[in-house]
Write a protein that holds these residues in place. Structure first.
Motif, short mmCIF file in Angstrom:
data_model
loop_
_atom_site.label_atom_id
_atom_site.label_comp_id
_atom_site.label_asym_id
_atom_site.label_seq_id
_atom_site.Cartn_x
_atom_site.Cartn_y
_atom_site.Cartn_z
N ALA A 207 32.77 57.87 20.88
CA ALA A 207 32.78 57.96 19.34
C ALA A 207 31.50 57.73 18.78
O ALA A 207 30.67 56.71 19.26
CB ALA A 207 33.83 56.74 18.68
N SER A 208 31.19 58.21 17.68
CA SER A 208 29.63 58.23 17.13
C SER A 208 29.74 57.80 15.67
O SER A 208 30.90 58.11 15.07
CB SER A 208 28.79 59.42 17.41
OG SER A 208 29.28 60.35 16.84
N SER A 209 28.68 57.06 15.38
CA SER A 209 28.46 56.80 13.84
C SER A 209 27.14 56.73 13.43
O SER A 209 26.28 56.08 13.98
CB SER A 209 29.13 55.38 13.49
OG SER A 209 28.75 55.12 12.13
N ARG A 210 26.56 57.64 12.59
CA ARG A 210 25.19 57.65 12.08
C ARG A 210 25.30 57.00 10.56
O ARG A 210 25.71 57.64 9.71
CB ARG A 210 24.69 58.72 12.01
CG ARG A 210 23.06 58.97 11.62
CD ARG A 210 22.52 60.30 11.65
NE ARG A 210 22.23 60.68 13.11
CZ ARG A 210 21.25 60.32 13.84
NH1 ARG A 210 20.14 59.71 13.29
NH2 ARG A 210 21.13 60.75 15.16
N ASP A 211 24.50 56.02 10.14
CA ASP A 211 24.27 55.50 8.87
C ASP A 211 25.76 55.34 8.28
O ASP A 211 26.07 55.76 7.06
CB ASP A 211 23.73 56.47 7.95
CG ASP A 211 22.18 56.60 8.60
OD1 ASP A 211 21.70 55.65 9.15
OD2 ASP A 211 21.70 57.67 8.32
N GLY A 212 26.69 54.65 8.99
CA GLY A 212 28.02 54.57 8.58
C GLY A 212 27.80 53.38 7.55
O GLY A 212 27.80 53.47 6.41
N VAL A 213 28.47 52.12 8.01
CA VAL A 213 28.68 50.88 7.02
C VAL A 213 27.31 50.36 6.83
O VAL A 213 27.12 50.19 5.69
CB VAL A 213 29.49 50.00 7.85
CG1 VAL A 213 29.49 48.81 7.17
CG2 VAL A 213 30.69 50.48 8.36
N VAL A 214 26.37 50.68 7.83
CA VAL A 214 24.96 50.26 7.28
C VAL A 214 23.99 51.16 7.47
O VAL A 214 23.90 51.80 8.30
CB VAL A 214 24.56 49.05 8.26
CG1 VAL A 214 23.06 48.24 8.03
CG2 VAL A 214 25.60 47.80 8.09
N SER A 215 23.23 51.57 6.31
CA SER A 215 22.41 52.51 6.35
C SER A 215 21.27 52.44 7.35
O SER A 215 20.68 51.38 7.47
CB SER A 215 21.61 52.50 4.81
OG SER A 215 20.74 53.89 4.79
N GLY A 216 20.62 53.25 8.18
CA GLY A 216 19.72 53.23 8.94
C GLY A 216 20.23 52.89 10.27
O GLY A 216 19.39 52.54 11.18
N VAL A 217 21.43 52.28 10.45
CA VAL A 217 22.04 52.04 11.84
C VAL A 217 22.89 53.15 12.54
O VAL A 217 23.96 53.69 11.53
CB VAL A 217 22.75 50.80 11.67
CG1 VAL A 217 23.49 50.23 12.88
CG2 VAL A 217 21.81 49.49 11.24
N SER A 218 22.80 53.43 13.63
CA SER A 218 23.76 54.22 14.27
C SER A 218 24.42 53.67 15.48
O SER A 218 23.92 52.66 16.22
CB SER A 218 23.02 55.53 14.49
OG SER A 218 22.80 56.43 13.73
N ALA A 219 25.47 54.15 16.11
CA ALA A 219 25.95 53.73 17.27
C ALA A 219 26.94 54.73 18.04
O ALA A 219 27.27 55.79 17.65
CB ALA A 219 27.28 52.59 16.53
N LEU A 220 27.21 54.45 19.24
CA LEU A 220 27.99 55.07 20.10
C LEU A 220 28.82 54.13 20.95
O LEU A 220 28.53 52.90 21.22
CB LEU A 220 27.08 55.97 21.31
CG LEU A 220 26.47 57.39 20.99
CD1 LEU A 220 25.64 57.79 22.04
CD2 LEU A 220 27.68 58.29 20.65
N ALA A 237 26.96 50.84 21.85
CA ALA A 237 25.71 50.61 21.54
C ALA A 237 25.03 50.71 20.53
O ALA A 237 25.68 51.89 19.63
CB ALA A 237 24.83 51.54 22.64
N ILE A 238 24.44 49.86 19.61
CA ILE A 238 23.90 49.92 18.32
C ILE A 238 22.30 50.08 18.31
O ILE A 238 21.82 49.00 18.81
CB ILE A 238 24.58 48.75 17.35
CG1 ILE A 238 25.89 48.84 17.72
CG2 ILE A 238 24.20 48.94 15.70
CD1 ILE A 238 26.50 47.34 18.02
N GLY A 239 21.87 50.86 17.32
CA GLY A 239 20.43 51.11 17.32
C GLY A 239 19.92 51.48 15.85
O GLY A 239 20.77 52.20 15.21
N PRO A 240 18.81 51.42 15.68
CA PRO A 240 18.15 52.10 14.45
C PRO A 240 18.31 53.68 14.55
O PRO A 240 17.82 54.07 15.44
CB PRO A 240 16.73 51.80 14.44
CG PRO A 240 16.25 51.24 15.90
CD PRO A 240 17.56 50.80 16.48
N SER A 241 18.72 54.34 13.55
CA SER A 241 18.93 55.87 13.45
C SER A 241 17.93 56.54 13.88
O SER A 241 18.07 57.61 14.33
CB SER A 241 19.45 56.15 12.04
OG SER A 241 20.72 55.64 11.78
N GLY A 242 16.70 56.05 13.50
CA GLY A 242 15.42 56.86 13.88
C GLY A 242 15.09 56.98 15.28
O GLY A 242 14.50 58.14 15.54
N SER A 243 15.50 56.13 16.15
CA SER A 243 15.32 55.99 17.67
C SER A 243 16.66 56.28 18.44
O SER A 243 16.30 56.06 19.58
CB SER A 243 14.54 55.08 17.83
OG SER A 243 15.19 53.79 17.62
#
Length: 273
Positions: A207-220, A237-243
């Motif tokens: 499952a993935s999420s980009r800029d979901g609950v928090v802008s600029g944060v993505s997760a797998l 795993a959670i990290g900044p969307s840009g990288s």
């Protein structure tokens, strides 16, 4: 000089490893050889004829048979009366059940998320299903942690986070909806596009999420299953969307899935045929 000693052949202990080639602690070679039959039965998951079992274990049937006789006496193997096939015996099943009882999923996963955080360079968390939904119980910070609330006890959104979508995809719908307190989120989860996301999550295993609950944060997030094929926790795993690499074929996804599958197998999960 005693002539009898000249005619007597040297006696070799087949269970004693050659000191010149020994590596690590000394073992019993014959046990390791015979153990390959048990490994083959465990991997196949079904009774096998002697020739098939011997082939899977990499030995001749005549060599395999004496080992099987001993394993039957111990209860590690049993032979079917009609077909003559060999399967795991009652003692093997008892050992398996005891082993599963000793495994706590969170305890097993905790040291693995520390490794994942270092490998991926992102924060990695363990979430389990609580009475209010997916709940963070362990967090391994990345070398450069994301500034987002990931404290122990944090309850994750079911529709807006990777962890939430993963649980929504694998748990019964009635159980998931019972944990949704917000009427707007419950309505959103009934929408066709959200249901399509759950279908894709089950297909890809992530499952993935980009800029979901928090802008600029993505997760797998990847699921861990037990011996009953039930999802018991998520590795996220959670990290900044840009990288952050969200591709399901990327390095982060592959690392998450590998560890999730390793943990699932330890808990008795078997991949569908």
């Amino acid at each position: 000089m005693n002539p009898d000693r000249l005619d007597r052949p040297a006696q070799i202990d087949i269970d004693k490893p050659d000191a010149s080639t020994e590596r690590g602690p000394r073992g019993i070679q014959s046990i390791e050889v015979g153990g390959q039959l048990l490994v083959a039965l465990a991997h196949q998951g079904r009774p096998l004829a002697l020739k098939d079992l011997a082939r899977e274990a990499g030995m001749a049937p005549a060599k395999a048979h004496p080992y099987l006789v001993s394993f039957i006496k111990l209860g590690l193997v049993e032979q079917e009366g009609g077909s003559g096939r060999y399967g795991l015996g009652p003692l093997a099943l008892q050992l398996g059940l005891i082993s599963l009882q000793q495994y706590d999923p969170v305890r097993l996963a905790t040291p693995r998320i520390e490794e994942l955080a270092l490998l991926c360079g992102h924060t990695v968390a363990i979430a389990v299903w609580g009475n209010r939904g997916p709940t963070i119980v362990r967090v391994a910070e990345a070398p450069s942690p994301v500034h987002v609330s990931m404290r122990h006890g944090t309850v994750m959104s079911l529709s807006g986070t990777a962890s939430g979508r993963l649980f929504a995809a694998h748990l019964p719908a009635s159980q998931v909806l019972a944990a949704v307190a917000d009427a707007q989120e419950a309505a959103q989860m009934q929408q066709r596009d959200f249901q399509d996301q759950l279908t894709e999550t089950r297909r890809s295993g992530l499952a993935s999420s980009r800029d979901g609950v928090v802008s600029g944060v993505s997760a797998l997030a990847a699921p861990v299953f037990d011996d009953q094929q039930r999802m018991v926790l998520s590795l996220t795993a959670i990290g900044p969307s840009g990288s952050f690499e969200l591709s399901t074929s990327g390095a982060v996804a592959q690392a998450l899935q590998q560890v999730a599958q390793d943990l699932s197998r330890q808990l008795g999960w078997r991949a569908p045929a």
